[in-house]
Design a protein around this motif. Structure first.
Motif, PDB file in Angstrom:
ATOM      1  N   UNK A 138       2.424 -27.247  40.363  1.00 17.97           N
ATOM      2  CA  UNK A 138       3.447 -26.860  39.400  1.00 17.97           C
ATOM      3  C   UNK A 138       4.955 -27.182  40.260  1.00 17.97           C
ATOM      4  N   UNK A 139       4.730 -27.247  41.655  1.00 14.57           N
ATOM      5  CA  UNK A 139       5.967 -27.624  42.367  1.00 14.57           C
ATOM      6  C   UNK A 139       6.194 -29.196  42.264  1.00 14.57           C
ATOM      7  N   UNK A 140       5.223 -29.808  42.286  1.00 17.95           N
ATOM      8  CA  UNK A 140       5.118 -31.486  42.029  1.00 17.95           C
ATOM      9  C   UNK A 140       5.549 -31.655  40.842  1.00 17.95           C
ATOM     10  N   UNK A 141       5.437 -30.923  39.658  1.00 18.98           N
ATOM     11  CA  UNK A 141       5.966 -31.410  38.367  1.00 18.98           C
ATOM     12  C   UNK A 141       7.432 -30.813  38.418  1.00 18.98           C
ATOM     13  N   UNK A 142       7.693 -29.955  39.206  1.00 22.36           N
ATOM     14  CA  UNK A 142       9.351 -29.912  38.958  1.00 22.36           C
ATOM     15  C   UNK A 142       9.236 -28.404  38.510  1.00 22.36           C
ATOM     16  N   UNK A 143       8.621 -27.538  38.405  1.00 15.03           N
ATOM     17  CA  UNK A 143       8.530 -26.383  37.458  1.00 15.03           C
ATOM     18  C   UNK A 143       8.726 -25.050  38.629  1.00 15.03           C
ATOM     19  N   UNK A 144       9.775 -24.458  38.521  1.00 16.19           N
ATOM     20  CA  UNK A 144       9.834 -23.390  39.417  1.00 16.19           C
ATOM     21  C   UNK A 144      10.004 -22.159  38.638  1.00 16.19           C
ATOM     22  N   UNK A 145      10.727 -21.830  37.353  1.00 13.64           N
ATOM     23  CA  UNK A 145      10.933 -20.508  36.792  1.00 13.64           C
ATOM     24  C   UNK A 145      10.053 -20.663  35.415  1.00 13.64           C
ATOM     25  N   UNK A 146       9.874 -19.771  34.807  1.00 10.78           N
ATOM     26  CA  UNK A 146       9.298 -19.797  33.474  1.00 10.78           C
ATOM     27  C   UNK A 146      10.117 -19.997  32.630  1.00 10.78           C
ATOM     28  N   UNK A 147      10.047 -20.670  31.438  1.00  9.38           N
ATOM     29  CA  UNK A 147      10.752 -21.315  30.566  1.00  9.38           C
ATOM     30  C   UNK A 147      11.324 -22.547  31.055  1.00  9.38           C
ATOM     31  N   UNK A 148      11.340 -23.033  32.099  1.00  9.08           N
ATOM     32  CA  UNK A 148      11.943 -24.073  32.678  1.00  9.08           C
ATOM     33  C   UNK A 148      11.025 -25.461  32.028  1.00  9.08           C
ATOM     34  N   UNK A 149      11.794 -26.383  31.575  1.00  9.07           N
ATOM     35  CA  UNK A 149      11.331 -27.631  31.027  1.00  9.07           C
ATOM     36  C   UNK A 149      11.781 -29.017  31.855  1.00  9.07           C
ATOM     37  N   UNK A 150      10.750 -29.638  31.832  1.00  9.12           N
ATOM     38  CA  UNK A 150      10.899 -30.960  32.681  1.00  9.12           C
ATOM     39  C   UNK A 150      10.268 -32.252  31.749  1.00  9.12           C
ATOM     40  N   UNK A 151      10.873 -33.255  31.621  1.00  9.45           N
ATOM     41  CA  UNK A 151      10.363 -34.612  31.198  1.00  9.45           C
ATOM     42  C   UNK A 151       9.875 -35.599  31.976  1.00  9.45           C
ATOM     43  N   UNK A 152       8.631 -36.035  31.804  1.00  7.29           N
ATOM     44  CA  UNK A 152       7.941 -37.030  32.621  1.00  7.29           C
ATOM     45  C   UNK A 152       7.321 -38.037  31.855  1.00  7.29           C
ATOM     46  N   UNK A 153       7.043 -39.222  32.581  1.00  7.10           N
ATOM     47  CA  UNK A 153       6.501 -40.378  31.887  1.00  7.10           C
ATOM     48  C   UNK A 153       5.036 -39.869  31.773  1.00  7.10           C
ATOM     49  N   UNK A 154       4.231 -40.537  30.565  1.00 10.33           N
ATOM     50  CA  UNK A 154       3.033 -40.131  30.198  1.00 10.33           C
ATOM     51  C   UNK A 154       2.132 -41.052  30.886  1.00 10.33           C
ATOM     52  N   UNK A 155       2.005 -40.817  32.206  1.00 14.66           N
ATOM     53  CA  UNK A 155       1.175 -41.527  33.073  1.00 14.66           C
ATOM     54  C   UNK A 155      -0.277 -40.888  33.629  1.00 14.66           C
ATOM     55  N   UNK A 156      -1.395 -41.582  33.917  1.00 17.17           N
ATOM     56  CA  UNK A 156      -2.385 -40.752  34.284  1.00 17.17           C
ATOM     57  C   UNK A 156      -2.256 -39.740  35.323  1.00 17.17           C
ATOM     58  N   UNK A 157      -1.236 -39.855  36.389  1.00 20.34           N
ATOM     59  CA  UNK A 157      -1.069 -39.162  37.261  1.00 20.34           C
ATOM     60  C   UNK A 157      -0.552 -37.832  36.948  1.00 20.34           C
ATOM     61  N   UNK A 158       0.493 -38.046  36.066  1.00 14.34           N
ATOM     62  CA  UNK A 158       1.029 -36.901  35.445  1.00 14.34           C
ATOM     63  C   UNK A 158       0.139 -35.987  34.340  1.00 14.34           C
ATOM     64  N   UNK A 159      -0.492 -36.872  33.644  1.00 13.13           N
ATOM     65  CA  UNK A 159      -1.478 -36.084  32.770  1.00 13.13           C
ATOM     66  C   UNK A 159      -2.733 -35.246  33.686  1.00 13.13           C
ATOM     67  N   UNK A 160      -3.200 -35.957  34.546  1.00 12.96           N
ATOM     68  CA  UNK A 160      -4.096 -35.236  35.460  1.00 12.96           C
ATOM     69  C   UNK A 160      -3.433 -33.852  36.175  1.00 12.96           C
ATOM     70  N   UNK A 161      -2.025 -33.952  36.563  1.00 10.22           N
ATOM     71  CA  UNK A 161      -1.544 -32.727  37.224  1.00 10.22           C
ATOM     72  C   UNK A 161      -1.347 -31.612  36.121  1.00 10.22           C
TER      73      UNK A 161
END
Length: 60
Positions: free
Chosen positions: A23-46
């Motif tokens: 969750x920390x690696x994805x950049x998510x800290x608080x409930x309701x927080x939204x982040x945008x990432x590229x659709x890569x295999x690394x991110x999809x695995x996380x």
């Protein structure tokens, strides 16, 4: 390659250390927080590791 929006919807309390680190690696800290990432295999695995704590939607 597209983009995905990942939103944290549940708390990380009583979760394993690996799940908290993902969750920390994805950049998510608080409930309701939204982040945008590229659709890569690394991110999809996380996202797959914490799929019960987040919601995912595809964007352009």
């Amino acid at each position: 390659m597209g983009k995905i929006k990942v939103t944290k919807v549940k708390s990380a309390i009583n979760r394993t250390k690996n799940q908290k680190l993902v969750l920390e690696s994805l950049g998510l800290k608080k409930i309701g927080q939204t982040v945008e990432h590229d659709d890569t295999p690394n991110i999809l695995g996380m996202v797959n590791k914490v799929k019960h704590l987040v919601s995912v939607e595809e964007t352009k």
